[in-house]
Design a protein around this motif. Structure first.
Motif, PDB file in Angstrom:
ATOM      1  N   ALA B 199       0.831  -1.210   0.000  1.00  0.00           N
ATOM      2  CA  ALA B 199       0.000   0.000   0.000  1.00  0.00           C
ATOM      3  C   ALA B 199       0.868   1.264   0.000  1.00  0.00           C
ATOM      4  N   PHE B 200       2.144   1.109  -0.274  1.00  0.00           N
ATOM      5  CA  PHE B 200       3.028   2.244  -0.539  1.00  0.00           C
ATOM      6  C   PHE B 200       3.107   3.249   0.619  1.00  0.00           C
ATOM      7  N   LEU B 201       2.995   2.751   1.848  1.00  0.00           N
ATOM      8  CA  LEU B 201       3.137   3.599   3.040  1.00  0.00           C
ATOM      9  C   LEU B 201       2.202   4.800   3.008  1.00  0.00           C
ATOM     10  N   SER B 202       0.968   4.542   2.600  1.00  0.00           N
ATOM     11  CA  SER B 202      -0.009   5.631   2.457  1.00  0.00           C
ATOM     12  C   SER B 202      -0.739   5.952   3.754  1.00  0.00           C
ATOM     13  N   ARG B 203      -0.438   5.216   4.816  1.00  0.00           N
ATOM     14  CA  ARG B 203      -1.117   5.372   6.113  1.00  0.00           C
ATOM     15  C   ARG B 203      -2.590   4.995   6.054  1.00  0.00           C
ATOM     16  N   ALA B 204      -2.978   4.191   5.089  1.00  0.00           N
ATOM     17  CA  ALA B 204      -4.321   3.607   5.138  1.00  0.00           C
ATOM     18  C   ALA B 204      -4.331   2.621   6.307  1.00  0.00           C
ATOM     19  N   LEU B 205      -5.519   2.361   6.855  1.00  0.00           N
ATOM     20  CA  LEU B 205      -5.607   1.670   8.142  1.00  0.00           C
ATOM     21  C   LEU B 205      -4.864   0.325   8.162  1.00  0.00           C
ATOM     22  N   GLY B 206      -3.857   0.245   9.003  1.00  0.00           N
ATOM     23  CA  GLY B 206      -3.108  -0.992   9.192  1.00  0.00           C
ATOM     24  C   GLY B 206      -2.159  -1.338   8.059  1.00  0.00           C
ATOM     25  N   CYS B 207      -2.029  -0.460   7.093  1.00  0.00           N
ATOM     26  CA  CYS B 207      -1.325  -0.833   5.848  1.00  0.00           C
ATOM     27  C   CYS B 207       0.154  -0.474   5.830  1.00  0.00           C
ATOM     28  N   ASN B 208       0.662   0.226   6.855  1.00  0.00           N
ATOM     29  CA  ASN B 208       2.052   0.655   6.702  1.00  0.00           C
ATOM     30  C   ASN B 208       3.091  -0.438   6.948  1.00  0.00           C
ATOM     31  N   VAL B 209       2.635  -1.590   7.445  1.00  0.00           N
ATOM     32  CA  VAL B 209       3.564  -2.725   7.468  1.00  0.00           C
ATOM     33  C   VAL B 209       3.577  -3.437   6.111  1.00  0.00           C
ATOM     34  N   LEU B 210       2.647  -3.065   5.244  1.00  0.00           N
ATOM     35  CA  LEU B 210       2.463  -3.798   3.988  1.00  0.00           C
ATOM     36  C   LEU B 210       3.188  -3.074   2.864  1.00  0.00           C
ATOM     37  N   THR B 211       4.475  -3.377   2.740  1.00  0.00           N
ATOM     38  CA  THR B 211       5.307  -2.650   1.794  1.00  0.00           C
ATOM     39  C   THR B 211       5.812  -3.536   0.657  1.00  0.00           C
ATOM     40  N   GLY B 212       5.195  -4.694   0.483  1.00  0.00           N
ATOM     41  CA  GLY B 212       5.584  -5.545  -0.650  1.00  0.00           C
ATOM     42  C   GLY B 212       6.890  -6.295  -0.435  1.00  0.00           C
ATOM     43  N   ASP B 213       7.333  -6.395   0.820  1.00  0.00           N
ATOM     44  CA  ASP B 213       8.626  -7.046   1.108  1.00  0.00           C
ATOM     45  C   ASP B 213       8.688  -8.466   0.533  1.00  0.00           C
ATOM     46  N   GLY B 214       7.605  -9.200   0.705  1.00  0.00           N
ATOM     47  CA  GLY B 214       7.590 -10.588   0.247  1.00  0.00           C
ATOM     48  C   GLY B 214       7.639 -10.692  -1.274  1.00  0.00           C
ATOM     49  N   LEU B 215       7.037  -9.716  -1.941  1.00  0.00           N
ATOM     50  CA  LEU B 215       7.078  -9.738  -3.408  1.00  0.00           C
ATOM     51  C   LEU B 215       8.513  -9.552  -3.882  1.00  0.00           C
ATOM     52  N   LEU B 216       9.213  -8.617  -3.248  1.00  0.00           N
ATOM     53  CA  LEU B 216      10.615  -8.377  -3.603  1.00  0.00           C
ATOM     54  C   LEU B 216      11.454  -9.633  -3.362  1.00  0.00           C
ATOM     55  N   MET B 217      11.331 -10.196  -2.169  1.00  0.00           N
ATOM     56  CA  MET B 217      12.143 -11.385  -1.838  1.00  0.00           C
ATOM     57  C   MET B 217      11.853 -12.526  -2.802  1.00  0.00           C
ATOM     58  N   ALA B 218      10.563 -12.696  -3.120  1.00  0.00           N
ATOM     59  CA  ALA B 218      10.183 -13.791  -4.015  1.00  0.00           C
ATOM     60  C   ALA B 218      10.710 -13.545  -5.423  1.00  0.00           C
ATOM     61  N   ALA B 219      10.618 -12.306  -5.881  1.00  0.00           N
ATOM     62  CA  ALA B 219      11.099 -12.001  -7.230  1.00  0.00           C
ATOM     63  C   ALA B 219      12.603 -12.221  -7.330  1.00  0.00           C
ATOM     64  N   GLU B 220      13.302 -12.016  -6.225  1.00  0.00           N
ATOM     65  CA  GLU B 220      14.758 -12.217  -6.243  1.00  0.00           C
ATOM     66  C   GLU B 220      15.146 -13.681  -6.444  1.00  0.00           C
ATOM     67  N   VAL B 221      14.230 -14.597  -6.148  1.00  0.00           N
ATOM     68  CA  VAL B 221      14.525 -16.008  -6.410  1.00  0.00           C
ATOM     69  C   VAL B 221      13.793 -16.502  -7.664  1.00  0.00           C
ATOM     70  N   GLY B 222      13.228 -15.575  -8.410  1.00  0.00           N
ATOM     71  CA  GLY B 222      12.634 -15.935  -9.695  1.00  0.00           C
ATOM     72  C   GLY B 222      11.140 -16.190  -9.678  1.00  0.00           C
ATOM     73  N   ALA B 223      10.449 -15.803  -8.613  1.00  0.00           N
ATOM     74  CA  ALA B 223       9.000 -16.023  -8.566  1.00  0.00           C
ATOM     75  C   ALA B 223       8.288 -15.055  -9.516  1.00  0.00           C
ATOM     76  N   GLU B 224       7.163 -15.537 -10.033  1.00  0.00           N
ATOM     77  CA  GLU B 224       6.356 -14.751 -10.965  1.00  0.00           C
ATOM     78  C   GLU B 224       5.184 -14.110 -10.238  1.00  0.00           C
ATOM     79  N   LEU B 225       4.771 -12.955 -10.765  1.00  0.00           N
ATOM     80  CA  LEU B 225       3.580 -12.282 -10.252  1.00  0.00           C
ATOM     81  C   LEU B 225       2.490 -12.324 -11.317  1.00  0.00           C
ATOM     82  N   SER B 226       1.272 -12.028 -10.901  1.00  0.00           N
ATOM     83  CA  SER B 226       0.184 -11.958 -11.871  1.00  0.00           C
ATOM     84  C   SER B 226      -0.785 -10.855 -11.478  1.00  0.00           C
TER      85      SER B 226
END
Lengths: 109, 548
Positions: B199-226
């Motif tokens: 949620a891009f650190l927008s301060r929406a309720l409860g969302c500031n821990v949600l910064t896409g960390d897992g997507l980055l880590m997964a992409a670094e090992v070759g995981a695909e997104l959709s």
């Protein structure tokens, strides 16, 4: 954002230091925890719910600090209000059992 | 044989990590998906470690908020209607077989919650009502159940990078305890990414821990997104507040500063008009369509909705208040890690995805208002990912132990000398993804304009120095994850030259039937895209007048 850690109510249990999901607080030996990273506060009010002494007050302003103090009448009236509303704490019943969302979901467009 | 994906990665030393864990399953993230994954894996006899960036129980979008649940009785017609209800809204990309699975698993899991003591309300006929969960109560119970299941929780312990073995399979993660400063290394047979959306650190309720960390880590090992084009959800709430809970705006009227009504503005269909209006002038709301009965129900349904009003001395039923739209990105969007089987495995062996970190296109295509569908997906996908990871992880642990490589790159193991400021990168990404004219409705020239700067920013931090210390590494990884997410998002948005689901294109304002496909993406230095066709089958709704 988190504005007030009441020195008169706080017992130094440091539950808030653990419960805050964005790590805003810092434990201080023999004293109430310090708001060390206020700008990281996401105004989620969870610290208030987890504080057993109602010693915390989160102002509803999300993007900047509020100019309030513990002595303000509005703060005195509202400190602990969220915990009361959800029915957490000694001698209270969770209000989740009174969740009327289903009535609203039926009627929402 | 060494997989191309592991070339050049830093080997893990046996002495790395001031805390070391060795488990069958490592779950990253302690929201609904992560806690269900941990419980499910432990129930299958796996040893489980759950690492939460914050505190499992308060972390994530659900805990402070509460949520509706896509909970439908196992009545054939009721389920068919539920499947059909948002199908067109989602752009005909959902998959009925997955919707069936999620409806059934959600039914089962909600019954578990009732058995575990969640105090569901009953209606006036004494029938339990299970289509809503109070966030604090739900997640406090889930933390307790994770512990009772025998899984270990480490709080305030963000993962920094995944570990892979020399054939590219994921075999753990490293991280830091941001309070003690300890580093941790967890060797695991399988890893579940349940780190939420972005949620891009927008301060929406409860969302500031949600910064896409897992997507980055997964992409670094070759995981695909959709479905990363379905990533422009904006939450509606009071302008001064974090509380982006929008259900009650069903009963609102929207006004200009002069008190004139903004005709057609609304929480659901009229939200675009609010976004448009906010570009040039403030928008006010008043919940003036709620009668006394509705007002009482609202107070009982969402105590947190009223916190900002009560504390600012505003009566939202009789007074107008300014509103805004905060970007909730993929948290209430549907894009995320692609899953390749019923256990929510990713394309990378040993890596599973659940909750908002995974694509939710399977059940809602390109649209969700968040809430019910995402919540049902979180507890279902978490349950399946935990089971899949337990099976895979126990087998992997039983096989010969090999060395592990650290898969993290930006912020951790880059070779440049130049320091970079994570806050500056965050602000730069926000400047591209927050504006309604760039992201609510997209257009090619602005997407390309943003991508030029975002790509250049990636190239710069990619060739810069690692973070100076562990605290800064956490921030640097968040910033890198925001940046990576923004690039998958806008690259996908550029490729989808139509309007479908929540993805809107100014110059392609209608749905193009020839684009009924998924957009799979990935890559970091070079973002790539692939079109994936599915044999879509449209669910059959009940005939008019029979609907439940």
């Amino acid at each position: 954002m988190i504005e007030i850690v009441s020195a008169t109510r706080c017992t130094g249990c440091n539950i808030c230091v653990h419960a805050c999901p964005t790590n805003v607080f810092e434990a201080v030996p023999a004293a109430p925890p310090r708001v060390a990273r206020q700008d990281d506060c996401q105004t989620c009010f969870m610290c208030e719910l987890y504080c057993p002494e109602d010693a915390l007050y989160v102002a509803p302003i999300a993007d900047e600090a509020a100019r309030i103090s513990e002595q303000d009448a509005s703060v005195q009236a509202l400190i602990g209000s969220y915990r009361r509303d959800v029915g957490w704490g000694r001698q209270r019943q969770s209000t989740a059992a009174a969740d009327s969302s289903f009535e609203l979901l039926l009627r929402a467009r | 044989m060494t997989d191309a994906r592991v070339f050049g990665k830093v080997p893990l030393s046996g002495t790395d990590g001031s805390r070391r864990y060795d488990v069958d399953v490592l779950v990253l993230g302690g929201g609904p998906a992560g806690t269900w994954a941990a419980i499910s894996a432990a129930a299958r006899g796996a040893s489980v470690l759950l690492a939460d960036k914050g505190y499992c129980g308060t972390s994530g979008a659900t805990a402070p908020s509460g949520t509706g649940i896509w909970y439908v009785e196992p009545d054939r017609q009721a389920r068919e209607d539920a499947k059909a209800s948002r199908y067109a809204l989602g752009g005909h990309l959902a998959e009925p077989a997955w919707m069936d699975r999620v409806l059934e698993q959600t039914w089962v899991n909600l019954h578990h919650l009732a058995e575990w003591g969640y105090p569901f309300p009953v209606d006036q006929d004494g029938k339990p009502q299970r289509n809503s969960l109070q966030g604090p109560e739900y997640m406090r119970l889930m933390r307790k159940r994770v512990k009772e299941a025998g899984a270990q929780i480490i709080d305030h312990s963000p993962a920094l990078e995944l570990l892979v073995n020399d054939d590219g399979a994921v075999c753990g993660a490293t991280g830091v305890n941001r309070q003690s400063g300890d580093t941790w290394v967890a060797r695991a047979g399988a890893v579940v990414i349940a780190t939420g959306g972005c949620a891009f650190l927008s301060r929406a309720l409860g969302c500031n821990v949600l910064t896409g960390d897992g997507l980055l880590m997964a992409a670094e090992v070759g995981a695909e997104l959709s479905g990363m084009e379905f990533s422009n959800a904006y939450g509606l709430g009071p302008a001064f507040s974090s509380v982006t809970k929008s259900l009650f705006y069903n009963w609102a009227t929207f006004y200009r500063a002069d008190g004139s009504e903004i005709e057609g503005a609304g929480s659901a269909k009229g939200r675009g008009l609010i976004a448009d209006t906010l570009r040039t002038e403030p928008v006010y709301a008043q919940l003036d369509r709620a009668d006394a009965q509705l007002q009482a129900w609202m107070r009982g349904a969402q105590p947190n909705f009223f916190l900002p009003f009560d504390r600012q001395g505003i009566d939202p039923f009789t007074q107008r208040f300014p509103v805004t739209l905060r970007l909730e990105g993929t948290v209430r969007g549907t894009g995320g890690l692609n899953v390749v089987d019923g256990h929510c495995a990713t394309n990378v062996p040993g890596l599973y995805a659940a909750g908002d970190a995974a694509t939710r296109e399977l059940i809602c295509g390109g649209f969700t208002g968040g809430g019910s569908h995402n919540a049902a997906w979180a507890l279902s996908s978490g349950f399946w990912a935990g089971a899949g990871a337990a099976e895979f992880g126990r087998q992997a642990k039983a096989s010969i132990r090999r060395g592990a490589l650290r898969a993290g790159e930006v912020g951790l193991h880059t070779r440049g000398q130049q320091r970079w400021d994570a806050n500056e990168v965050v602000r730069a990404v926000q400047a591209e993804v927050f504006p309604y004219e760039r992201n609510w409705t997209r257009q090619a020239d602005l997407l390309e304009d943003s991508l030029t700067r975002l790509d250049a920013l990636w190239t710069r931090i990619r060739s810069s120095a690692p973070a100076a210390d562990l605290q800064q590494a956490v921030r640097a990884r968040e910033a890198a994850a925001l940046l990576a997410t923004s690039r998958w998002m806008y690259r996908s948005a550029l490729a989808r030259t139509e309007t479908r689901g929540m993805h809107r294109r100014k110059e392609h304002a209608v749905l193009d039937t020839s684009q009924r496909h998924r957009l799979v993406s990935g890559g970091l230095d070079e973002v790539w895209l692939r079109r994936e066709d599915k044999a879509y089958r449209t669910p059959q709704a009940a005939p008019e007048g029979v609907s439940a």
